[in-house]
Design an enzyme around this catalytic site. Sequence first.
Site, PDB file in Angstrom:
ATOM      1  N   HIS A  17      37.960  35.026  35.548  1.00  0.00           N
ATOM      2  CA  HIS A  17      39.386  34.489  35.751  1.00  0.00           C
ATOM      3  C   HIS A  17      40.123  33.965  35.161  1.00  0.00           C
ATOM      4  O   HIS A  17      41.618  33.715  34.561  1.00  0.00           O
ATOM      5  CB  HIS A  17      38.857  34.422  37.477  1.00  0.00           C
ATOM      6  CG  HIS A  17      38.115  34.463  38.260  1.00  0.00           C
ATOM      7  ND1 HIS A  17      37.117  33.835  38.840  1.00  0.00           N
ATOM      8  CD2 HIS A  17      38.552  35.496  38.427  1.00  0.00           C
ATOM      9  CE1 HIS A  17      37.084  34.892  39.758  1.00  0.00           C
ATOM     10  NE2 HIS A  17      37.550  35.980  39.541  1.00  0.00           N
ATOM     11  N   LYS A  41      35.617  35.841  55.948  1.00  0.00           N
ATOM     12  CA  LYS A  41      33.701  35.337  54.791  1.00  0.00           C
ATOM     13  C   LYS A  41      35.388  34.378  54.475  1.00  0.00           C
ATOM     14  O   LYS A  41      35.190  33.439  54.963  1.00  0.00           O
ATOM     15  CB  LYS A  41      34.723  36.206  53.838  1.00  0.00           C
ATOM     16  CG  LYS A  41      34.707  37.914  53.633  1.00  0.00           C
ATOM     17  CD  LYS A  41      35.602  37.970  52.474  1.00  0.00           C
ATOM     18  CE  LYS A  41      33.669  37.948  50.842  1.00  0.00           C
ATOM     19  NZ  LYS A  41      34.670  39.142  49.210  1.00  0.00           N
ATOM     20  N   ARG A  90      37.923  45.275  34.985  1.00  0.00           N
ATOM     21  CA  ARG A  90      37.162  44.879  33.964  1.00  0.00           C
ATOM     22  C   ARG A  90      36.073  46.526  33.669  1.00  0.00           C
ATOM     23  O   ARG A  90      35.609  46.566  33.161  1.00  0.00           O
ATOM     24  CB  ARG A  90      35.875  44.387  35.114  1.00  0.00           C
ATOM     25  CG  ARG A  90      35.847  42.714  35.395  1.00  0.00           C
ATOM     26  CD  ARG A  90      34.758  41.895  36.133  1.00  0.00           C
ATOM     27  NE  ARG A  90      35.508  42.960  37.376  1.00  0.00           N
ATOM     28  CZ  ARG A  90      34.716  42.672  39.068  1.00  0.00           C
ATOM     29  NH1 ARG A  90      34.116  41.384  38.800  1.00  0.00           N
ATOM     30  NH2 ARG A  90      35.021  43.138  39.915  1.00  0.00           N
ATOM     31  N   SER A 127      32.164  36.495  40.826  1.00  0.00           N
ATOM     32  CA  SER A 127      32.026  35.719  41.290  1.00  0.00           C
ATOM     33  C   SER A 127      30.993  34.974  42.293  1.00  0.00           C
ATOM     34  O   SER A 127      30.049  34.397  42.819  1.00  0.00           O
ATOM     35  CB  SER A 127      33.454  34.491  42.342  1.00  0.00           C
ATOM     36  OG  SER A 127      34.205  34.460  41.649  1.00  0.00           O
TER      37      SER A 127
END
Length: 159
Positions: A17, A41, A90, A127
């Site tokens: 990040h 969440k 990614r 993460s």
Amino acid sequence: MRRAVCPGSFDPITNGHLDIIARASKLYDVVHVAVMINQSKRGLFEIEERIDLIRQVTAEFGNVEVESFHGLLVDFCKERDIPAIVKGLRAVSDFDYELQMAQMNNGLSGVETLFVPTNPTYSFLSSSLVKEVATWGGDVAHLVPPVVLEALRERLKKD
């Protein structure tokens, strides 16, 4: 003034990040880091803790503003007159999802999305993966900034 936003949950912020934010900070006058709130969440870190950690690790850039936001990212952009979203990619699987989001965001508001390829060093990093490895006692020191590593260790400390 050229403005962009780097959105995410950042639970916690990783070196991947940070790399994307650092690169965006060289391209834009102001980079907003939007810590998106997802009510469904439960994160490891509270929103304010994430904001504090991000502010600490981005302070050296001098042009990064960090805040939380609940709702549509395009509304965040409209409220702050931000014409661009910066997203790190990614892998091809990221592109499939992010392209749909970029097209939707552009269709809703005209906001453009800039895709930045992730530094290969961080191409596997998320993460979620950091939290899982850290939870089981694995070494994540090379994956997160030192202040985040300390916060992770403190949060996951076994009594």
